[in-house]
Structure formats: C-alpha cells, structure tokens
Scaffold this active site. Structure first.
Site, PDB file in Angstrom:
ATOM      1  CG  HIS A  94      14.273 -47.786  -0.206  1.00 33.44           C
ATOM      2  ND1 HIS A  94      15.131 -47.256  -1.131  1.00 33.44           N
ATOM      3  CD2 HIS A  94      14.120 -49.085  -0.566  1.00 33.44           C
ATOM      4  CE1 HIS A  94      15.497 -48.194  -1.994  1.00 33.44           C
ATOM      5  NE2 HIS A  94      14.895 -49.312  -1.678  1.00 33.44           N
ATOM      6  CB  SER A 127      10.036 -54.170 -15.491  1.00 34.43           C
ATOM      7  OG  SER A 127      11.196 -54.767 -15.969  1.00 34.43           O
ATOM      8  CD  GLU A 128      10.188 -50.978  -9.994  1.00 34.89           C
ATOM      9  OE1 GLU A 128      10.831 -50.714 -11.040  1.00 34.89           O
ATOM     10  OE2 GLU A 128      10.709 -51.512  -8.998  1.00 34.89           O
ATOM     11  CG  ASP A 181      10.492 -44.403  -1.568  1.00 31.18           C
ATOM     12  OD1 ASP A 181      10.918 -43.379  -1.039  1.00 31.18           O
ATOM     13  OD2 ASP A 181       9.917 -45.315  -0.930  1.00 31.18           O
ATOM     14  CD  GLU A 210      10.476 -54.894  -8.518  1.00 33.44           C
ATOM     15  OE1 GLU A 210      10.941 -54.505  -7.440  1.00 33.44           O
ATOM     16  OE2 GLU A 210      10.198 -54.117  -9.455  1.00 33.44           O
TER      17      GLU A 210
END
Ligand SMILES: Cc1ncc(C[n+]2csc(CCOP(=O)(O)OP(=O)(O)O)c2C)c(N)n1
Ligand SMILES: [Mg+2]
Length: 818
Positions: free
Chosen positions: A594, A526-527, A552, A496
């Site tokens: 986070h 879209s990890e 995270d 990203e």
C-alpha cells in the site's frame, strides 16, 4: 444512500435454499411463416447474402495468408488475420436485429462483426445519411477511393465503402477505417455502431459496460453488446465487467427515471476453443457456458444458450434480449454456440482437434444449411444463390485490388502517428445541456466550510495555520472536481467508496450532497472494470473520472491502463477521444502493498498523460487541466500530501478557475548552485535538504517540482542546470527504473556541456516498503540527498555522511539486485 438499505440480521440469517432458475438451451423452433413476417423475404435473403460476403472476405484473407494470392491477385500480408469462417451466422443473425445506434464491441476475430454491423446499418439508413457518413469520415478519404467510377446506388457504394475501409485497415493503409493504425484485430467503424475490437482477450467486456453506462446515464438510444469469445469467460476483467453491470443500485438507489441497469449484453461467441484449449471438457468446468449467468444475479443474467448455427435463432434471441436491455432489466448473457472452421490464425496446424470433428461441423455448415432452408421454402433459388456468390467474389476482389494499390492506398507516416497519440482538444463540456445536480454549488456544505479556510499555509507572522483551519491539497482537488461537475453534464465519477464515504481520503466529501446517484457512485472492488468502463464511457462521448484507491492496485487495472486507456485514441487514428482521468493515490504507512509510487510504470506507456502535483495550487490547477482535456490522464496524488496547505503561492490557492500549463515543471525555490528535481511528496524532504545545504554549506539549491511526467517540457530544467551546472533528482519511487533516470538522461543529452558531472538520482530503496515505523530506511530523507551530493557530485567541506551513497554502494546494490 445505502443507509436506506437496512441489512436486517433476521432476514439474512434465515435458513433457506437458493434456487437457481432454469437456463434455456437451444430453444429456438424454426417457423418460416413467423420468420418471413419478421424479416420479409428480402430480409431473409439479405441475411444469406451478408453471410456469403463475410465468408468470401475471410476466404480471401485466408488465401492471401496461406497462398499469397486470391483470384490471381498476389499480395503478402505480414500482419494477423484471425478468421471467422464458420461463424458468419452468429454475427449476421445478431446484427439483423440491431439498429445503427446499437453498439457492438468485439475481439481479435471480428472482421465478420464489422461487416455484419455495417451491412445492417446500410440497410437501415437512408441515402442522405449514408452519404453524410461516408463524406464526413476521415475527410472523405475512404469514400474517394471507392466512388471513382462507381456504378450503382448509394447502398451499393456504401457496401464497397465498408469492404474497402475494413480491408484497407487490415492491410494498414491510410484510407482504412482507422488509417491503418488499428489493423486486423482492432479495426472498427463507429458511425455504424461497430465499436472497437480488442486484441486483449475479454478486453471488450468492461469497455462495453462503460459504453452502456454512457448510454444509460446520458439517455442515449441503443444497446451495447460485448462480443467476446468463450475462452474469455475465464478472464478476471470479464467477471468484473459483469459485476459492475449487475449492481443492485441501478434498481435500488438510482432515480427510476434514468431507466434501470445499463443496456449491456455479454455475448460469448462460443466456438468451444481458446486457441487450442477446449473450453468444453478441458480448460473450463461450466459445461454449458450460459451457466455462469447464475453466479451473477438472481435473474441468471437472463442467460441462455443459442444455436448460433442458425442465424434466425440468434436474431430472435438478440431481439428478445434487446427488449430487456431497453427496459433497464439487464445485464444479459448469451452463449451463442458456433464453430470456427478456419484455424485460430492461418498458421494454425489444428493439432488440437480432429479432422472428423471439423468434418462434422462442415457437414452442417451454417451458410449452406440456411441457404437450403430458404430454398426449401422457395425464398431463394439456386440461380440467386449463384448470383450472390458471384457478387461477393466480385465485390471482394474489387476491394482487394484497391486496398493493395500503393497509390490508392498509401500508408501514413510517423508524423501522422505522432499527431494522433493525443487529441489535445480542451473541452468545457462534452455535450451542451444542463448538468444534473442536486443543489446550487454555493449551498454545498463543504463549499461553505472551505470559504472560511486559509488558502495560504502561513499567517501574517509566518506561523503555520492549524490543520483544521487550512485549505488543503484534498480541498483543492475537490474544488476542481466540483467545478467540472457543474460544467460538464456528461461527467461522472465512480470507484470504491466514492459516494457517502466521500472517497477513502475525503477528497469527495461534499460530492454526495451535490450529485445524483448516476453521476457519482460506488463501484464494486473491481479495479479493472473501474478503469475499463471509464475507457468505454469516455470513448463513447462522455467524461469519466475514476479512482484507484492505492497506486499499488494499478496492477489490477493493468490492461485497462496500459492497453486500453492509452491506445484507443491513436489506434482509432484520432476518431475517438478519451476524456478519462484516473486518480491514483500513492500511499504510505501501510507496508509493502500500500505504499508504492509506480509513476514510472505509466510514464513508460505511450498514449498516457501523467501528472503528480505536490501542492494545493498545483493540485487544483492540474486537476482543472486534466478534467477539461480529452486525453487519458493518470493523475497521481499522495496520501502524505492530502493535509498539506499551500506553501509557495503567497496569494493562496485561487478561488476562481485556473489551469497549470501542461508539461511545465515548477520552480518552488530558486537557487544558483545546484538543481534538485523532485516528483510528488519528495518535494518537501528536498526542500529540507536545500535548507541544510544553505545553513551548513552556504549552497543555494534550486528546487524544481517536475509535476508532469508526460508531456514534459525540459526547458525549465535545462535553464536551471545552465545556471547551476549540477543536477540531483529525488522521488519516492524505487530507484531502479524510476522515471528520474529518464529525466537525468534527457537533461544530460540536452545540456551535457553545462553539467559539471553526471546527474545524481536518489530514489527509494529497491525493496519492499517496510512498516510505518521503519519507513525512514526506505523513502529518501533529506540527509540522503545531502550525502549523495557529497559523494557523487560535489564534496562538501567537512561533511560527515550518515548514509552510504557512494558509487561502490550503487554497484553493490545493482549486483545484488536490491
Ligand atoms: C489477455 C490475453 N491472453 C492471451 C491472448 C492470446 N490469445 C489470442 S486469442 C486467444 C484465444 C481466445 O479464445 P476465445 O476468447 O474463445 O476467442 P476465439 O479465438 O475463439 O474467437 C488467445 C489465448 C490474448 N490475446 N490476450
Ligand atoms: Mg473461442
């Protein structure tokens, strides 16, 4: 640049209706003349033969599982066998139009696909090539078993090779295609284009996209098919894979010369069931699976439903789709309907379907119908059919006898498994060719600006340089990444905001100027597919550097990190390599979702290398190490460190290439009274604690930055505690289950006699990370370290604690679960 793609409010605010194009359903019209022209009579018969071989293979396994015997040969197979009886026409039809360099990835139910793809490759490859493949594979071990006493030509030998290699793999034998380490659900044979099969439902989708990216970016021939089940259409990673495969940028931003979108087809083998859940009428709402293509792009992913009960309908559709893929017009979606007559697994009681339904499909059995069709058209006689059936039985019986013979087919030992967990083959470039770059490295604006920066944090007077004069941790990472881009032509980086933005934390600033789109690009959010496609890219032969913006978000890529990146080298018995580095940034200041350090989660997983540098020197040297390796590395960084300069190496961060030795912790401050071991950014509070201990209590602490979690050499730690007799460990990971406990236990085991007391672990609280303003109650502070030492290991004369670090408090926390 996306800047060139102006989002015009006039256009996007216009009132209109989106029309969805038609999605064809079962449009194939049999035409024996055309079919004979396409495949020849022999080709048509071969399709029948291949289906029969698969049917017999699966029937044999069914008999072995349910009756413990086949053709009078007894065997107890403990492992799984998800059979594809009923589905043979789908795999054989598909592979009939594929070339050896086309890849198919599959699922837990892929024995048929392995055989079909390998049979098709045998048909297309000449004898020399076949011999070369068989002799070269696993040092010829598989071939040796089948060539003894072989009568017949090389193609027959190759057929025996495939039957035996697959079955021996299913039975966990050392001469199986993956030395028995893959087994039924993961077996594959890459030289013929049968790529890894995945026991995680839908797991092959994003890996396949990565393989297709590899082919497209490196101009390799062939297309990629992700063979996944209908029920996997509900899986997040499958959707993520489709999104990644359908990005507009392949058309709008990538050089035309690259050839367009990655050549990937998502082929759903639609047998209408998950295990017992019915995807038609019960667990899904799409009616016709092919419909989901309409949600992905204006072309509906060229989706269509194909009658998979007719192998020629499948072949015709796959051939048409392949043309689209080669032309860069993918992705493609096929909804290939079929029916599994076998149970989900042999223990399946079929409680979810009726006998009547089964009978309906059995009546129109694909193999019988196709055989009849060939018979009607005088292509296959009854006696030929019998001969094929007998040959299948004979070949499979032969394979079975060989695969269960303990002498011909032994098992590997633990040492062997140990030897394939990592490939450990540092490689400058995965392929010899000129890397594609846009400018010479010296002309890079960031390289120029870094040339003026101070590579050691302090000036001659010991004053710290200001932030904008300092060569920082993020710059060190940049140098390592840039270097490898100019070395390894296959290397790509994506994630990203990787392009234009320069990475969320500016590590990649300067890369956009250096690299064409196909080597550095933005991905969707879209990890799962970011990591999964990295896995596919790497196992296909390229080097991938992918990024998770925050630690995270690891959960979003959980399967891809834990089951895919970590396992394919060893499940392939070392056939595959995994030059994949996953950058993971540990955050802070942004609260509970986070700011977590999840190093212990990945350090727990066999098959991953885990690194976490805390200084610019280590950041560059460790990234260099990771990016020359061929193993999957989870590379942790910390947002508290990106601005830091080098405070330990007086000569500063070297401009030239160097690597930090793998697995070696680094002594950042030597001392004789106490050993403090840290992971990540906690190095700095630990040094502050060491300072307090010196100033107030004349204690000289040795501070060691672990740097590596796996592999890890304990010698440095053991030598240190031999000297100090005391060990305290600290990191930002929540204390419970933190990797520090593993280190503490290990050092206790190895160096118990040298320790004055049990090691002390100081971690973050077992809570959520609170807001930035409250972080001091959460992350370990220097006083915590001093207090914990005082309470648990070495009472400090006159020390007044400011926090509660007693054994009682530890017990109280444990009881409360916090
Ligand atoms: C992520 C995941 N969830 C659940 C399972 C258990 N499981 C194995 S196969 C299967 C059904 C899969 O159905 P489908 O994808 O249609 O393939 P089929 O079995 O019909 O070939 C399930 C639920 C799994 N292996 N992986
Ligand atoms: Mg299914």
């Amino acid at each position: 640049m996306p800047k060139s793609l102006v989002i015009d409010p006039k256009e996007v605010r216009q009132s209109r209706v989106v029309k969805v194009n038609d999605i064809p359903v079962n449009q194939y019209v049999p035409d024996i003349k055309k079919e004979t022209k396409t495949f020849g009579k022999e080709g048509l018969v071969r399709i029948y033969r291949d289906m029969m071989f698969i049917r017999e293979f699966e029937t044999m396994l069914n008999d072995i599982k349910t009756q413990g015997a086949y053709a009078g040969i007894e065997y107890n197979h403990k492992g799984p066998a998800h059979l594809s009886i009923g589905q043979e026409s789908t795999s054989v039809g598909q592979c009939a139009v594929l070339d050896p360099e086309d890849f198919i990835f599959g699922s837990h139910r892929s024995h048929g696909e392995i055989l079909a793809k390998c049979f098709a490759a045998i048909e297309k490859l000449d004898e020399k090539k076949l011999n070369d493949v068989m002799k070269g594979y696993l040092g010829g071990d598989t071939l040796r078993v089948v060539e003894k006493g072989h009568k017949g030509d090389v193609k027959q030998l190759a057929t025996d090779f495939v039957l035996y290699g697959t079955l021996a793999e299913i039975f966990a034998r050392a001469n199986g295609f993956n030395r028995g380490l893959g087994g039924s659900m993961h077996a594959f044979f890459a030289p013929f284009g049968s790529m890894p099969n995945n026991a995680i439902v839908g797991g092959s989708a994003d890996i396949s996209v990565g393989a297709a990216l590899y082919k497209r970016i490196n101009r390799k021939p062939g297309v990629v098919i992700a063979n996944i089940g209908d029920a996997s259409s509900a899986c997040g990673p499958v959707w993520e894979a489709m999104m990644l495969a359908a990005m507009d940028q392949y058309r709008t931003l990538w050089d035309k010369e690259i050839g367009g979108a990655p050549p990937i087809a998502f082929n759903f083998f639609n047998n209408f069931y998950g295990m017992g859940g019915q995807t038609y009428g019960e667990t899904m709402g799409f009616g016709v699976l092919a419909r989901i293509g309409a949600g992905v792009n204006p072309e509906n992913m060229h989706a269509e439903r194909v009658d998979g009960y007719n192998p020629l309908a499948v072949a015709e559709a796959v051939a048409r789709k392949k043309e689209l893929l080669v032309a860069g017009k993918g992705p493609v979606l096929l909804d290939t309907i079929t029916y599994r007559m076998s149970g989900h697994s042999p223990s399946d009681a079929s409680s979810y379907r009726t006998k009547e339904e089964l009978a309906l499909w059995q009546e129109s059995d694909a193999i019988t119908s196709y055989g009849d069709y060939l018979a009607e058209n005088k292509i296959l006689s009854a006696s030929e059919r019998e001969k094929i059936a007998a040959a299948a039985k004979e070949g499979i019986t032969r394979a079975l006898k060989r695969a269960i013979d303990p002498e011909l087919s032994p098992r590997v030992d633990g040492r062997f498994i140990e030897s394939v967990m990592f490939s450990n083959t540092p490689t400058d470039r995965m392929e010899e060719r000129e890397p594609e770059v846009l400018i010479p490295m010296e002309e890079n604006p960031r390289v120029k600006s870094l040339a003026k920066k101070a590579r050691y944090a302090f000036d001659e007077k010991g004053e710290r340089y200001s932030k904008n004069k300092l060569f920082a941790y993020r710059d060190a990472l940049f140098e390592a990444v840039l270097h490898r881009f100019y070395q390894d032509p296959t290397m790509v980086a994506y994630g990203e905001e990787n392009r234009d933005w320069g990475g969320a934390f500016a590590v990649y600033r300067g890369l956009t100027e250096a690299l064409p789109y196909h080597r550095l690009f933005n991905s969707p959010i879209s990890e799962g597919s970011i990591v999964g496609s990295g896995v596919g890219y790497a196992l296909s032969g390229g080097r991938a550097l992918v990024e998770l913006m925050y630690c995270d978000f690891l959960g979003r890529a959980g399967d891809e990190v834990f089951n895919q990146a970590a396992k394919w080298q060893s499940m392939s018995a070392g056939v595959l390599k995994m030059p994949l580095v996953v950058r993971v940034s540990v955050g802070n200041k942004y609260g509970a979702q986070h700011s977590q350090d999840w190093t212990s989660l990945v350090a727990h997983i066999p098959g991953l290398k885990v690194m976490f540098p805390a200084t610019p020197y280590d950041a560059k040297g460790m990234m260099n190490l990771a990016l020359r390796g061929t193993d999957p590395v989870i590379f942790f960084e910390s947002q508290r460190l990106y601005d830091r300069g080098e405070e330990f190496e007086k000569d500063g961060v070297p401009r030239d290439y160097y690597e930090v030795p793998e697995g070696e912790p680094s002594v950042k401050k030597s001392g004789s009274d106490l050993t403090i071991v840290t992971i990540g950014a906690t190095l700095y509070p630990a040094l502050d604690a060491a300072h307090i201990l010196k100033e107030k209590y004349q204690l000289d602490a040795e501070v060691i930055d672990l740097r590596f979690m796996n592999p890890l050499n304990y010698d440095v730690l053991v030598e240190s505690v031999k000297k100090t007799g005391r060990l305290l460990l600290a990191s930002d990971a929540c204390e419970r289950g933190s990797f520090l406990h593993t280190v503490a236990a290990r050092v206790s085991q190895i160096a118990f006699d040298y320790l004055d007391g049990p090691p002390v672990v100081v971690g973050s609280r077992n809570w959520i990370t609170p807001a930035a303003e409250m972080e001091e109650v959460f992350f370990p502070q220097p006083e915590w370290i001093v207090d914990a030492l005082h309470e648990q290991l070495l009472p400090l004369p006159g020390h007044e604690v400011t926090t509660v670090q007693t054994g009682g408090e530890i017990s109280r926390h444990a009881r409360l679960g916090v």
